[in-house]
Write an enzyme that holds these catalytic residues in place. Structure first.
Site, PDB file in Angstrom:
ATOM      1  CB  SER A  93      44.625  33.844  38.629  1.00 17.50           C
ATOM      2  OG  SER A  93      45.926  32.634  38.467  1.00 17.50           O
ATOM      3  CB  CYS A 193      42.517  30.578  47.270  1.00 15.91           C
ATOM      4  SG  CYS A 193      41.600  29.360  46.133  1.00 15.91           S
TER       5      CYS A 193
END
Length: 432
Positions: A93, A193
């Site tokens: 990620s 995010c």
């Protein structure tokens, strides 16, 4: 002249697109001639990317309700432990790279603040670690892991710019050995995010351009890279423009001080965007705010009503308070039920961050209060895991290849007296 690295002709490229089942349902807004023109006269071989892509694709297209699940890793050794424990893929990620593994050496939130080549760098590091473990296992005759070099799915974020940035980033991902990459439909300069506020969407057509660019880079590199489209429309409340008629039903008409348009978020715009992305993406991911099987089912049904074979991905996020939303029995069957809906790749984005931080905090907390007792408790748990579950890193010298490099040394000089593992404390105290 050698034929190594010889580029494909436009005819060969077109034949592959027309006859290879891998490309069923995939649309490209460019031609085989254009790909051939962009190749150059020598094509690098990208063995890890090609092999990983093929393994990943085979795994997610198997018949039935099966799925492949992965944990986020941010170091090579974390990935090694994941594979040793039985996982068949690794997820990387951007959040974790931002937080603790980027090339600037700083700690960042997940807002695309780190250098754009950081994720490819970690992909390469993870592949190097997996390759080393494979070499060690092979020299030892250890066949307990059938495939060390598993596919890596890496985060392309919002592309760090426009279509050209996406193209170059995808090239770097492929060169590093990524099997798949995902791309989100946020504005790169305002990227957040998926579980933060303030997300700004780009028009649907602009994200199609992102996906098209990522596919083009893979075609030029001659790799079947798995391209994953992510939409943040479930939570995002802003969009840059009202130019795309597909977005207009969700635009409220209000503007912000920056000039962005307010949009209605939720399931409906996610399905609409997913349907637009489907011809350009191998898999689709809707970022969500809670672990909600009913929402996932509605999304899957909405997309598959028009694209019945569309593969889906799901973020089993640490940003969810799982126990606050689900009972233990629901958690236990959560991924299996997702798999039955068509969510064939499931992952925990920040598993490495949480494992690393809690693991060290727990050890340090005990060590600060109990001294060596705390560490010895950890070591004894390692011994137990080695005996019962196949854990090997308790022998840390062996784990990083001391024995493997000893074998290189004795291959070069059979009479070498300077090998590292022989006579070590590990050989004397751990190899029994």
């Amino acid at each position: 002249m050698s034929n190594v690295g010889k580029p494909r002709t436009a005819q060969e490229i077109q034949q592959d697109w027309d006859t290879n089942p891998r490309w069923n349902g995939i649309t490209r807004d460019y031609t085989a001639d254009q790909v051939a023109d962009l190749q150059g006269s020598v094509i690098e071989e990208h063995t890890l990317a090609r092999r990983g892509s093929e393994i990943l694709w085979d795994a997610v297209t198997q018949e039935g309700d099966g799925y492949i699940n992965a944990l986020g890793a941010l170091t090579g050794n974390q990935a090694v432990q994941q594979v040793r424990a039985g996982l068949k893929a690794v997820y990387l990620s951007g959040w974790q790279v931002a937080g603790d593994a980027n090339l600037s050496g700083h700690t960042y939130p997940d807002q695309s603040l780190y250098p754009a080549n950081s994720v490819p760098s970690v992909v390469r590091r993870i592949n190097n670690a997996l390759l080393r473990s494979d070499e060690i296992a092979r020299t030892e005759g250890d066949t307990s892991v059938d495939n060390w070099v598993v596919p890596i799915v890496a985060d392309g974020e919002a592309g760090f710019g426009g279509a050209l940035n996406v193209y170059e980033l995808q090239k770097a991902m492929i060169a590093a050995g990524a099997a798949g990459t995902h791309w989100e439909d946020q504005l790169a300069s305002e990227k957040k995010c998926g579980h933060l506020g303030g997300k700004v969407l780009i028009p649907t057509q602009q994200h199609i351009r992102t996906l098209n660019s990522a596919r083009l880079a893979a075609d030029v590199a001659n790799t079947p890279t798995v391209v994953i489209a992510r939409t943040d429309a479930e939570a995002a409340t802003l969009i840059t423009s009202d130019v795309d008629e597909r977005d207009q039903p969700f635009i409220t008409g209000e503007r912000t001080a920056e000039g962005y348009y307010h949009v209605k978020n939720g399931l409906e715009p996610c399905i609409a965007r997913a349907k637009s992305y489907a011809p350009y993406a191998d898999m689709i991911w809707m970022e969500t705010g809670t672990p909600d099987l009913e929402l996932a089912k509605k999304f899957a049904e909405g997309v598959r009503s028009e694209f019945p074979d569309q593969l889906l991905s799901y973020n089993c996020s640490p940003s969810f308070n799982w126990s606050a939303h689900l009972e233990a029995d629901e958690i236990a069957k959560f991924q299996k039920e997702l798999g039955a809906m068509g969510f064939k790749f499931q992952f925990i984005t920040l598993a490495g961050f949480h494992s690393l931080n809690y693991g060290m905090f727990d050890l340090a907390y005990g060590y600060a209060r109990e001294g060596m007792t705390s560490f010895v408790d950890l070591q004894n748990r390692e011994f137990k895991a080695a005996e019962e579950r196949g854990f090997t890193a308790v022998k840390h010298q062996r784990e990083v290849g001391a024995g493997y490099f000893d074998q290189i040394a004795t291959t070069v000089d059979p009479n070498s007296s300077t090998t590292a593992l022989k006579g070590s404390t590990e050989e004397g105290q751990f190899h029994n």
